[in-house]
Write a protein that holds these residues in place. Structure first.
Motif, short mmCIF file in Angstrom:
data_model
loop_
_atom_site.label_atom_id
_atom_site.label_comp_id
_atom_site.label_asym_id
_atom_site.label_seq_id
_atom_site.Cartn_x
_atom_site.Cartn_y
_atom_site.Cartn_z
N GLN A 236 -24.04 -7.26 -26.55
CA GLN A 236 -23.76 -8.29 -27.56
C GLN A 236 -24.82 -8.39 -28.65
O GLN A 236 -24.54 -8.87 -29.73
CB GLN A 236 -23.63 -9.67 -26.89
CG GLN A 236 -22.42 -9.82 -26.01
CD GLN A 236 -22.59 -9.14 -24.66
OE1 GLN A 236 -23.67 -9.12 -24.09
NE2 GLN A 236 -21.51 -8.57 -24.16
N GLY A 237 -26.04 -7.96 -28.35
CA GLY A 237 -27.10 -8.11 -29.35
C GLY A 237 -28.47 -7.86 -28.77
O GLY A 237 -28.65 -6.98 -27.94
N GLY B 32 -19.96 -11.83 -38.11
CA GLY B 32 -21.29 -11.32 -38.42
C GLY B 32 -22.22 -11.50 -37.24
O GLY B 32 -22.04 -10.87 -36.21
N LEU B 33 -23.18 -12.41 -37.39
CA LEU B 33 -24.18 -12.64 -36.34
C LEU B 33 -24.34 -14.12 -36.07
O LEU B 33 -24.20 -14.96 -36.96
CB LEU B 33 -25.55 -12.09 -36.78
CG LEU B 33 -25.64 -10.61 -37.11
CD1 LEU B 33 -27.01 -10.28 -37.68
CD2 LEU B 33 -25.33 -9.76 -35.89
N MET C 279 -30.41 -6.50 -36.85
CA MET C 279 -30.77 -7.60 -35.95
C MET C 279 -32.26 -7.73 -35.69
O MET C 279 -32.79 -8.83 -35.69
CB MET C 279 -30.00 -7.46 -34.63
CG MET C 279 -28.53 -7.73 -34.79
SD MET C 279 -27.67 -7.83 -33.22
CE MET C 279 -27.57 -6.10 -32.81
N ALA D 194 -23.38 -9.81 -41.27
CA ALA D 194 -23.87 -8.63 -40.56
C ALA D 194 -25.17 -8.15 -41.21
O ALA D 194 -25.23 -7.91 -42.42
CB ALA D 194 -22.82 -7.52 -40.60
N GLU E 145 -26.79 -12.31 -31.73
CA GLU E 145 -25.57 -11.77 -31.14
C GLU E 145 -24.53 -11.46 -32.21
O GLU E 145 -24.38 -12.23 -33.16
CB GLU E 145 -24.96 -12.78 -30.17
CG GLU E 145 -25.83 -13.08 -28.98
CD GLU E 145 -25.20 -14.13 -28.09
OE1 GLU E 145 -24.59 -13.74 -27.08
OE2 GLU E 145 -25.33 -15.32 -28.42
N ARG E 146 -23.82 -10.37 -32.02
CA ARG E 146 -22.70 -10.03 -32.90
C ARG E 146 -21.51 -10.93 -32.57
O ARG E 146 -21.28 -11.26 -31.42
CB ARG E 146 -22.26 -8.59 -32.67
CG ARG E 146 -23.19 -7.55 -33.18
CD ARG E 146 -22.59 -6.14 -32.94
NE ARG E 146 -23.64 -5.16 -33.01
CZ ARG E 146 -24.39 -4.77 -31.99
NH1 ARG E 146 -24.19 -5.26 -30.79
NH2 ARG E 146 -25.33 -3.87 -32.16
N ASN E 147 -20.76 -11.29 -33.61
CA ASN E 147 -19.48 -11.97 -33.40
C ASN E 147 -18.52 -11.48 -34.48
O ASN E 147 -18.87 -10.62 -35.28
CB ASN E 147 -19.63 -13.50 -33.39
CG ASN E 147 -20.14 -14.08 -34.69
OD1 ASN E 147 -19.95 -13.50 -35.77
ND2 ASN E 147 -20.79 -15.22 -34.62
N ASP E 148 -17.32 -12.01 -34.51
CA ASP E 148 -16.30 -11.55 -35.46
C ASP E 148 -16.68 -11.77 -36.91
O ASP E 148 -16.21 -11.06 -37.80
CB ASP E 148 -14.96 -12.24 -35.18
CG ASP E 148 -14.38 -11.82 -33.85
OD1 ASP E 148 -14.75 -10.74 -33.34
OD2 ASP E 148 -13.55 -12.58 -33.30
N VAL F 257 -27.23 -1.48 -37.21
CA VAL F 257 -27.29 -2.91 -37.00
C VAL F 257 -28.41 -3.30 -36.05
O VAL F 257 -28.57 -4.44 -35.71
CB VAL F 257 -25.95 -3.48 -36.49
CG1 VAL F 257 -24.91 -3.40 -37.58
CG2 VAL F 257 -25.50 -2.79 -35.23
#
Length: 118
Positions: free
Chosen positions: A12-13, A70-71, A37, A34, A65-68, A117
Motif C-alpha cells: 500500500q505504501g 493519489g496518496l 512517496m 500522486a 499510502e496509495r489510494n484511488d 512513485v
C-alpha cells in the motif's frame, strides 16, 4: 536515510519512522495527488519535527499510502510523556494543510518522467 530512521515498504505504501515499529499516539491525515512517496514523507517529517521538537518523548512517523485519488498521508508518531493531544493534533493538522508547505512538498516530490512513485 540517516542512521536511526526506519523505512518500511509494503503493497500500500511506506512508513518512515524513528522507531523500528511506527506508533501513532498522535496523528493527522491529509490527501495528496500522486507523488514520490519517500521524498514527500521525508519533507513532512522534517517540518513536523520543527513544529513538535519540544514535545517530550516524541518519535516522529509518517505513513504514505496509495489510494484511488493519489496518496493519503498520516503524520504523527509516538509520545512517551503526557501531552495535550487535541491541541497537538490540531497543530499537526494545520501543518499538513498549510498551503505554502504543501506547494513546496509537492514541487519537490512530483513524479519524474519514469513515473516512479517510491
Amino acid at each position: 536515510m540517516s542512521k536511526g530512521w526506519h523505512i518500511t515498504r509494503d503493497a500500500q505504501g511506506l512508513t518512515l519512522s524513528r522507531l523500528p515499529t511506527a506508533r501513532f499516539d498522535l496523528s493527522a491525515q491529509a490527501a495528496f495527488p500522486a507523488l514520490r512517496m519517500l521524498p514527500l514523507a521525508q519533507m513532512i517529517r522534517q517540518d513536523m519535527w520543527r513544529l513538535l521538537q519540544n514535545l517530550r518523548g516524541f518519535a516522529p512517523a509518517v505513513r504514505v499510502e496509495r489510494n484511488d485519488n493519489g496518496l493519503l498521508v498520516t503524520a504523527g508518531g509516538a509520545v512517551t510523556s503526557r501531552f495535550p493531544k487535541a491541541r497537538t493534533e490540531a497543530q499537526l493538522d494545520g501543518l499538513l494543510h498549510d498551503s505554502a508547505l504543501r506547494d513546496r512538498w509537492q514541487r519537490s516530490a512530483r513524479l519524474t518522467q519514469r513515473k516512479d512513485v517510491l
